[in-house]
Write a protein that holds these residues in place. Structure first.
Motif: not given
Length: 269
Positions: A103-111, A113-124, A246-250
């Motif tokens: 859980k400390n190494l999953d999440g999302f990053q955006s083009s 410069g933003g991102g989040n490591l405590t929410l969902d795994i997101r793509a879109g 977007f897709v939201y992956i658990e």
């Protein structure tokens, strides 16, 4: 008196033998004498013959010597001519191990410069940015001498927003190495292997699976303790509206409350 004389005369006539009767007795006596003479001669001849015979001593029968029994050679059996079948190698028992995402190494990053490591795994994407998801597994607990037969990456697509598959195509996977620190630079970091598999082609809420055996084997052979992946769409560009597509992956944080957190299923023996 005359009658008495006549009676005596008659008796005399009855008892006196006739000449023929005398002749019969003579014949009988002669026959008996001849028969007796024959018996006497036969007895004498038998006695003389017995005295002339030599006593025959029987020759003893020799006792045969014991002989060794003749044991016939065994006849070859048809199966002896057949090639010997090799003993089949026993089938190893396949074990299965399911690793949970970190859980400390999953999440999302955006083009942007933003991102989040405590929410969902997101793509879109949306009108302002493109987003990529990340997931990581610790594989250091695998036995060093094990032989891996299968490895499956399982991610649960919890929901979609907008039309991500219409705008982005298929959801694909990169093999990546970002080690123990996921940061925004990993959004565009060079992959170990780019777009090696398709994770999903539709918006169905369900488990999405992909074979990652080769990638895990590569991690192990290069002494990596983590097996890490980046998730993104095949076509990436900004567009749509602010809400976006977007897709939201658990995630391992279970931010979507499905309980279906990321899994790496490994089969080995």
């Amino acid at each position: 008196m005359d009658d008495d004389l006549a009676s005596i005369q008659n008796q005399s006539n009855q008892t006196a033998p006739s000449p023929d009767q005398k002749t019969d007795w003579n014949k009988i006596l002669i026959g008996i004498s001849v028969f007796g003479l024959i018996l006497l001669v036969s007895g004498i001849s038998f006695a003389i013959g017995r005295s002339n015979q030599k006593e025959v001593v029987p020759t003893p029968t020799p006792t045969p010597l014991p002989t060794q029994p003749i044991i016939p050679s065994p006849k070859p059996r048809p199966e002896d001519d057949q090639p010997k079948a090799e003993t089949p190698t026993p089938t190893p028992k396949i074990l299965s191990k399911t690793l949970s995402g970190d859980k400390n190494l999953d999440g999302f990053q955006s083009s942007n410069g933003g991102g989040n490591l405590t929410l969902d795994i997101r793509a879109g994407r949306n009108v302002n940015l493109v987003t990529r998801g990340f997931v990581s597994f610790d594989i250091s607990s695998l036995p060093k001498t094990s032989t891996i037969t299968e490895v499956t990456l399982r991610l649960y697509q919890a929901k979609t927003v907008g039309n991500p598959y219409g705008s982005g195509g298929n959801l694909i996977v990169d093999h990546l190495k970002f080690e123990d620190n996921l940061e925004n630079a990993d959004y565009g970091a060079p992959a170990l292997l780019s777009s090696f598999a398709t994770l999903s082609t539709n918006a169905a809420v369900e488990w999405k699976e992909v074979d990652v055996k080769s990638e895990v084997m590569d991690d192990l052979s290069n002494s990596r303790s983590l097996s890490q992946y980046r998730i993104h769409f095949n076509t990436e560009n900004t567009g749509g509206d602010v809400i976006g597509d977007f897709v939201y992956i658990e995630s391992a944080d279970n931010s979507e409350a499905t309980g279906n957190t990321p899994q790496l299923v490994i089969k080995y023996y």
